[in-house]
Design a protein around this motif. Structure first.
Motif, PDB file in Angstrom:
ATOM      1  N   UNK A 135       0.684  -1.138  -0.117  1.00 28.24           N
ATOM      2  CA  UNK A 135      -0.189  -0.020  -0.052  1.00 28.24           C
ATOM      3  C   UNK A 135       0.856   1.249  -0.014  1.00 28.24           C
ATOM      4  N   UNK A 136       2.039   1.375  -0.402  1.00 28.59           N
ATOM      5  CA  UNK A 136       2.867   2.141  -0.654  1.00 28.59           C
ATOM      6  C   UNK A 136       2.396   3.214  -1.727  1.00 28.59           C
ATOM      7  N   UNK A 137       2.342   4.473  -1.461  1.00 27.63           N
ATOM      8  CA  UNK A 137       1.762   5.343  -2.475  1.00 27.63           C
ATOM      9  C   UNK A 137       2.985   5.890  -3.406  1.00 27.63           C
ATOM     10  N   UNK A 138       2.464   5.705  -4.573  1.00 29.42           N
ATOM     11  CA  UNK A 138       3.454   6.180  -5.666  1.00 29.42           C
ATOM     12  C   UNK A 138       2.997   6.148  -7.122  1.00 29.42           C
ATOM     13  N   UNK A 139       3.842   6.017  -7.986  1.00 24.55           N
ATOM     14  CA  UNK A 139       3.301   6.027  -9.508  1.00 24.55           C
ATOM     15  C   UNK A 139       4.351   5.093 -10.045  1.00 24.55           C
ATOM     16  N   UNK A 140       3.846   4.499 -11.420  1.00 26.08           N
ATOM     17  CA  UNK A 140       4.699   3.671 -12.384  1.00 26.08           C
ATOM     18  C   UNK A 140       5.176   4.501 -13.269  1.00 26.08           C
ATOM     19  N   UNK A 141       6.520   4.706 -13.562  1.00 22.08           N
ATOM     20  CA  UNK A 141       6.900   5.292 -14.626  1.00 22.08           C
ATOM     21  C   UNK A 141       7.843   4.640 -15.375  1.00 22.08           C
ATOM     22  N   UNK A 152       6.202   8.046  -3.465  1.00 20.05           N
ATOM     23  CA  UNK A 152       5.850   9.316  -3.519  1.00 20.05           C
ATOM     24  C   UNK A 152       5.996  10.070  -2.106  1.00 20.05           C
ATOM     25  N   UNK A 153       6.576  11.205  -2.105  1.00 21.85           N
ATOM     26  CA  UNK A 153       6.511  12.031  -0.634  1.00 21.85           C
ATOM     27  C   UNK A 153       6.049  13.376  -1.039  1.00 21.85           C
TER      28      UNK A 153
END
Length: 246
Positions: free
Chosen positions: A36-42, A49-50
């Protein structure tokens, strides 16, 4: 001798009833924290994300090197948002996204400017829109090969960041959790099926035959395959859980 055996049995019981479950709980805590770590796939790489004030930072490491994407500004309060890409191979890209706040509920993008002041997009793009529209009202459709999984990305001077990717970062549209929920669901189903089958060995067998056969009895082959499934299904479940976060 008997006392030693009793002590050994007690040690095994303590391990099975206390230590092993505790280890499992700790592993699951770390697993779901990563899931459940928030972020993005690039470009096939997950960036964590921070948020620091009005800046959003997305950081991660691909096989080519570190990736750090910074988004400066807020869509609700600023007239422009700066998106900075620091990519492997010393590839750096910087863009200024100019916003239109005529509709205070749905800000849109009017143009995108590169670091040299060149307008590389002029038209309109609203948050959640499937495509960008140029100043003549023509939809801009572009096939983004970097959106595909398992495609090798060449980070060099010729690398171009897709326009829609810049817009999506400006509006935080691609923010997501690290884990892929469908893999986790498949894994949980396998664990549940295994637990039910182990707890009630004839449940699925009778469920399959109760309409056709009165008091059905499993064959030796069925019982053998059932025992094998007690090992195979959990292994597959663990593999799916690992695949969900990688």
């Amino acid at each position: 001798m008997i006392i030693e055996r009793i002590r050994e049995m007690n040690r095994k019981n303590i391990f099975l009833k206390i230590v092993l479950p505790a280890i499992l709980v700790i592993i699951l805590i770390f697993y779901f924290r990563a899931f459940f770590t928030k972020g993005v796939y690039f470009n096939n790489t997950f960036l964590v994300k921070s948020v620091v004030g009005a800046e959003r930072h997305y950081m991660g490491k691909s096989k080519h090197g570190g990736i750090h994407i910074t988004v400066k500004g807020l869509e609700d309060t600023h007239d422009s948002i700066e998106v900075v890409y620091r990519l492997p191979g010393n590839v750096n890209r910087q863009y200024t996204v100019m916003l239109n706040h005529e509709n205070k509920w749905y800000p849109s993008i009017e143009n995108i400017i590169d670091k040299d002041g060149n307008i590389i997009f002029e038209g309109e793009y609203k948050k959640g829109q499937q495509y960008m529209v140029d100043k003549n009202g023509k939809p801009l459709f572009s096939f983004d090969i970097t959106a595909l999984r398992n495609v090798d990305i060449a980070y060099d001077e010729s690398y171009k960041v897709p326009l829609k990717n810049i817009a999506e970062f400006a509006f935080s549209e691609t923010d997501t959790f690290r884990g892929e929920i469908h893999y986790l669901i498949y894994a949980l189903i396998l664990f549940l099926v295994t637990w039910i089958d182990y707890k009630y060995p004839l449940f699925f067998f009778k469920l399959n035959f109760w309409l056709h056969v009165e008091d059905p009895k499993p064959s030796e082959f069925y019982l053998t395959m059932q025992k094998i499934s007690y090992v195979v299904f959990p292994i597959i479940g663990i593999i799916l859980m690992i695949a969900a976060i990688y």
